[in-house]
Scaffold this motif. Sequence first.
Motif, PDB file in Angstrom:
ATOM      1  N   GLU A 394      17.581  -0.816 -10.114  1.00 24.93           N
ATOM      2  CA  GLU A 394      16.621  -1.412 -11.042  1.00 24.93           C
ATOM      3  C   GLU A 394      15.334  -1.847 -10.351  1.00 24.93           C
ATOM      4  OE1 GLU A 394      18.625  -4.550 -13.078  1.00 24.93           O
ATOM      5  OE2 GLU A 394      19.974  -3.189 -14.160  1.00 24.93           O
ATOM      6  N   ALA A 395      15.199  -1.541  -9.073  1.00 25.78           N
ATOM      7  CA  ALA A 395      13.945  -1.828  -8.360  1.00 25.78           C
ATOM      8  C   ALA A 395      12.830  -0.951  -8.924  1.00 25.78           C
ATOM      9  CB  ALA A 395      14.125  -1.570  -6.865  1.00 25.78           C
ATOM     10  N   HIS A 396      11.615  -1.480  -8.934  1.00 24.94           N
ATOM     11  CA  HIS A 396      10.482  -0.761  -9.511  1.00 24.94           C
ATOM     12  C   HIS A 396       9.537  -0.235  -8.433  1.00 24.94           C
ATOM     13  CE1 HIS A 396      11.872  -2.914 -13.107  1.00 24.94           C
ATOM     14  NE2 HIS A 396      11.234  -1.987 -13.800  1.00 24.94           N
ATOM     15  N   ARG A 397       9.028   0.941  -8.698  1.00 23.31           N
ATOM     16  CA  ARG A 397       8.001   1.520  -7.829  1.00 23.31           C
ATOM     17  C   ARG A 397       6.666   0.819  -8.091  1.00 23.31           C
ATOM     18  NH1 ARG A 397      10.800   6.097  -9.910  1.00 23.31           N
ATOM     19  NH2 ARG A 397      11.938   7.290  -8.298  1.00 23.31           N
ATOM     20  N   PRO A 398       5.663   1.045  -7.231  1.00 17.51           N
ATOM     21  CA  PRO A 398       4.352   0.407  -7.446  1.00 17.51           C
ATOM     22  C   PRO A 398       3.718   0.767  -8.791  1.00 17.51           C
ATOM     23  CG  PRO A 398       4.519   1.218  -5.196  1.00 17.51           C
ATOM     24  CD  PRO A 398       5.746   1.715  -5.913  1.00 17.51           C
ATOM     25  N   ASP A 399       4.022   1.960  -9.335  1.00 14.95           N
ATOM     26  CA  ASP A 399       3.435   2.346 -10.622  1.00 14.95           C
ATOM     27  C   ASP A 399       4.177   1.745 -11.806  1.00 14.95           C
ATOM     28  OD1 ASP A 399       5.769   3.769 -10.704  1.00 14.95           O
ATOM     29  OD2 ASP A 399       4.853   5.761 -10.766  1.00 14.95           O
ATOM     30  N   GLY A 400       5.219   0.930 -11.533  1.00 15.42           N
ATOM     31  CA  GLY A 400       5.961   0.277 -12.604  1.00 15.42           C
ATOM     32  C   GLY A 400       7.208   1.010 -13.041  1.00 15.42           C
ATOM     33  N   SER A 401       7.376   2.249 -12.638  1.00 13.59           N
ATOM     34  CA  SER A 401       8.573   3.000 -13.024  1.00 13.59           C
ATOM     35  C   SER A 401       9.782   2.521 -12.225  1.00 13.59           C
ATOM     36  CB  SER A 401       8.359   4.504 -12.807  1.00 13.59           C
ATOM     37  OG  SER A 401       8.163   4.785 -11.423  1.00 13.59           O
ATOM     38  N   MET A 402      10.966   2.617 -12.827  1.00 11.64           N
ATOM     39  CA  MET A 402      12.194   2.166 -12.180  1.00 11.64           C
ATOM     40  C   MET A 402      12.723   3.259 -11.252  1.00 11.64           C
ATOM     41  SD  MET A 402      15.588   0.560 -14.007  1.00 11.64           S
ATOM     42  CE  MET A 402      14.600  -0.669 -14.857  1.00 11.64           C
ATOM     43  N   LEU A 403      13.256   2.834 -10.114  1.00 11.97           N
ATOM     44  CA  LEU A 403      13.824   3.801  -9.173  1.00 11.97           C
ATOM     45  C   LEU A 403      14.970   4.563  -9.824  1.00 11.97           C
ATOM     46  CD1 LEU A 403      13.905   4.904  -6.233  1.00 11.97           C
ATOM     47  CD2 LEU A 403      15.549   3.090  -5.731  1.00 11.97           C
ATOM     48  N   GLY A 404      15.864   3.857 -10.483  1.00 11.15           N
ATOM     49  CA  GLY A 404      16.950   4.479 -11.214  1.00 11.15           C
ATOM     50  C   GLY A 404      18.011   5.104 -10.314  1.00 11.15           C
TER      51      GLY A 404
END
Length: 456
Positions: A394-404
């Motif tokens: 559930e960590a998010h990338r800098p662009d706001g998308s979730m790592l998944g």
Amino acid sequence: MDSETAHACYDHSPTDIVYNIDLFGLNYYTFILLNARTMKMNDIRQIPLFAGLSKAETRQIAETLSAREYPAAVLLFEEGEIGNNFWIISEGQIEVIKALGTEEERILSVLGPGDFLGEISLLYQQRARSASARTRSPVKLFEMHPADFENLLSRQPTFAFQILEEMSRRIRHSEATTIRDLHEKNRQLSQAYRELKEAQQHLIQKEKLDHELNIARRIQEQLLPQELPSTPGWVVSAAWQPAYAVSGDFYDFIPIHPDTLAIVIGDASGKGIPAALVMATTRSMLRALVKNETGQNKLSPGRLLKQMNDLLVTDVPGATFITCLFALLDMPSGKLAFANAGHCLPVVCQDGSLIELQATGMPLGLMPGMDYEENKAMLAPGASLVLFSDGVIEAHRPDGSMLGKGGFYTLIKDHSSQPGLIQLLLTSLSQATGKEKEQEDDITLVTVRRIFHDQV
């Protein structure tokens, strides 16, 4: 001819004016000068300060005054400047300002027609301005030089009395303003003192809380395994990274027999101290059940989670739950038996392929009487078992998308065959989400890798 006679001549038609000028033997420019002086005298008579003077004195004053005009927002003089002029306002308004251009700036008064300014600096020995003056609107002024001002004071006691009376009124007003300002500053100071005391109390409480949280973290760290299992043919690693001082995540390694290792990973709902307390309760309860089950029966992951759930339902607050995966690893054979109470699915990675290990079951502590499916898997040489908490996927990338799961599974495939898998995964996770980004959730990782015989 006096000025009033000249003014009477000016009230006639242009032809009559020329005739009358010729009649009295005056040239045109002399007449204009007399008329302007008459107009100035009429303006002066409208000023209360000169209302009691005689015509002769008024005429004499008119000769000493110079007319001045200024637009709005013009700084006539600044506080502290050496004063050399006395002004009387004919039209418009002027602001008298103290501490101009500083945080203490305030308007002492607004002067209008008939008011005067500059007298204090002329009477004061050093002639320094006690305040600044700025036009609020376009103004017309009469200006008097110091020598003329002093002569007028000496000739006209009434004028001097009026000046002193006005100065006294302004001093009283200034004192009242100063006292009012002091009261306001005292109020502000008292308020600032109260706020400072409150801030100090908050700081003390925060420092106390930080100290208690640090103690709680050290206690929680002591609940985690202090040493990792060391068995020939196997490499076991773990990482625990709370988002706050303490965490609801936990992991554990419990030796059952010399050849059997229990592997546990769990996540209490919520964050911070409440989740940490539930985590500690769950970990202690689980260890007690493992010890009890080992002494009486053959240990079963599904049965153990069922017992855990029934105990936690009555012990944890409402709406609180714990996800937990419990696995038994037979190290000589690589056989793995496991049950899952709603936790993230563990994965086995080997030769670039990745398999999710599925077993159904509700999170612990929600509903009594739940059953937990028990499944088996095999860890062949070269295979890596990866267990993780939801803070990873559930960590998010800098662009706001979730790592998944997809993003994390890619990281596992890229590094599963390399030594130091845990550190490689953490480094890759940090790079994927951004090193400067604040961690959003607790992160826990456990890896169990079976190595080839020639690598032992």
